[in-house]
Design an enzyme around this catalytic site. Structure first.
Site, PDB file in Angstrom:
ATOM      1  N   THR A 167       0.747  -1.215   0.065  1.00 52.35           N
ATOM      2  CA  THR A 167      -0.032  -0.133  -0.006  1.00 52.35           C
ATOM      3  C   THR A 167       0.701   1.263  -0.078  1.00 52.35           C
ATOM      4  O   THR A 167       2.085   1.290   0.367  1.00 52.35           O
ATOM      5  CB  THR A 167      -0.774  -0.053   1.278  1.00 52.35           C
ATOM      6  N   GLY A 197     -10.882  -2.090   2.622  1.00 47.12           N
ATOM      7  CA  GLY A 197      -9.945  -2.044   3.661  1.00 47.12           C
ATOM      8  C   GLY A 197      -9.756  -0.733   4.544  1.00 47.12           C
ATOM      9  O   GLY A 197     -10.644  -0.015   4.600  1.00 47.12           O
ATOM     10  N   GLY A 219      -0.843  -1.805   6.158  1.00 45.14           N
ATOM     11  CA  GLY A 219      -0.792  -3.242   7.046  1.00 45.14           C
ATOM     12  C   GLY A 219      -2.091  -3.796   7.134  1.00 45.14           C
ATOM     13  O   GLY A 219      -2.770  -3.627   5.950  1.00 45.14           O
TER      14      GLY A 219
HETATM   15  N1  GLY Z   1      -3.907  -1.689   4.297  1.00 42.84           N
HETATM   16  C1  GLY Z   1      -4.403  -2.114   3.184  1.00 42.84           C
HETATM   17  C2  GLY Z   1      -5.760  -3.044   3.280  1.00 42.84           C
HETATM   18  O1  GLY Z   1      -5.702  -3.632   4.170  1.00 42.84           O
HETATM   19  O2  GLY Z   1      -6.405  -2.736   2.279  1.00 42.84           O
END
Ligand code: GLY
Length: 297
Positions: A167, A197, A219
């Protein structure tokens, strides 16, 4: 009050476990994105412009899990999440589970400018984007062989279904103490259709408030959502913690409360920055007026 703030941009390329041989190049990509963001900040004068530009650069770089090269859902499709927020008027824009457009962060920025709503999902996000002149991308132009292979590995049981790493995000503070944050992701490899997310959810993956600072998370999205992690770190800043201490404390909570992993980048409204992770790596890049840009992992 007269203030003397040195403009700064800090970016991340995702918390995870980048193989040793690739770590330097992942970090260098972040350094270049931070430089591009700072250049935009100095041209346009705004932290908001800076974080959007930095994230565009990372979305266009297939090494990261955002835009081109983002991970795929269980059906092999791109479903993209992105958000941007500025800390002066708390304006924000976000998209989630959006079909492929080259730069989801630009669509999120258009949502912010439009101002009617904050978050658009799926086909509604695509319709909004098309109405604003964005051209849908040919999925083949954004899906990489590496993303296909990662999905195959998950579906064949050679790798754990789950969080992909990579990400991307950026935070910035301008000379007036205005802050902004932006985050973009493909989410998790093999995620169920419709899964969203933390990245596009304000206070979870992305938050900015001139009263405290700005943060972008990376994360395990489900855990970051449950802890409202970027809002939490901004509350720690408001309580007097330094950005480094606030980031460390928030990541420690992610680990101790939910047994989850991730990372954070943070800037406060005086231009101090911090970052923390409880993963093997989190590539980052930093560009500040008057000093050489730096990076690490
Ligand atoms: N941190 C990115 C996700 O879990 O979508």
């Amino acid at each position: 009050m007269s203030r003397s703030i040195v403009p700064v941009v800090l970016v991340h390329g995702g918390a995870g476990d980048v193989p040793e041989a690739k770590r330097a190049s992942h970090a260098e990509g972040c350094r270049l994105a931070a430089i591009a963001g700072l250049a935009r900040l100095l041209e346009a004068g705004s932290a908001l412009e800076a974080v959007v530009r930095a994230v565009e650069v990372l979305e266009d770089d297939p090494r990261y899990n955002a835009g081109t090269g983002a991970c795929l859902d269980e059906h092999g499709a791109l479903a993209l999440d992105a958000a941007v927020m500025e800390g002066t008027e708390l304006r924000a824009g976000a998209v989630c589970s959006m079909p492929p457009f080259r730069n989801p962060i630009d669509v999120a920025r258009a949502v912010l400018e439009d101002g009617r709503h904050v978050l658009y999902a799926g086909e509604g996000a695509a319709r909004f984007a098309k109405d604003r002149g964005f051209v849908p991308a040919d999925p083949a132009s954004m899906i990489t062989d590496a993303a296909r292979e990662r999905l195959r590995a998950v579906l064949e049981g050679r790798a754990h279904r789950g969080w992909a790493g990579g990400t991307v995000g950026a935070v910035a503070c301008d000379a007036e103490g205005h802050v902004a944050a932006a985050t973009s992701t493909g989410g998790m490899v093999g995620k169920r259709a419709g899964r969203v997310g933390d990245s596009p959810i304000l206070g979870a993956g992305t938050y900015a408030d001139d009263a405290s600072g700005a943060a972008s998370a990376t994360g395990e999205g489900e855990a970051i959502l449950r802890l409202a992690l970027t809002r939490h770190v901004c509350e720690l800043l408001a309580g007097g913690a330094s950005p480094d201490d606030a980031a460390r404390a928030a990541i420690a909570r992610l680990g101790s409360k939910l047994g989850a992993t991730g990372g954070l980048i943070v800037v406060d409204a005086t231009g101090r920055v911090g970052h923390a992770r409880n993963t093997q790596t989190m590539s980052w890049g930093l560009a500040r007026v008057g000093e050489a840009a730096s990076c690490g992992h």
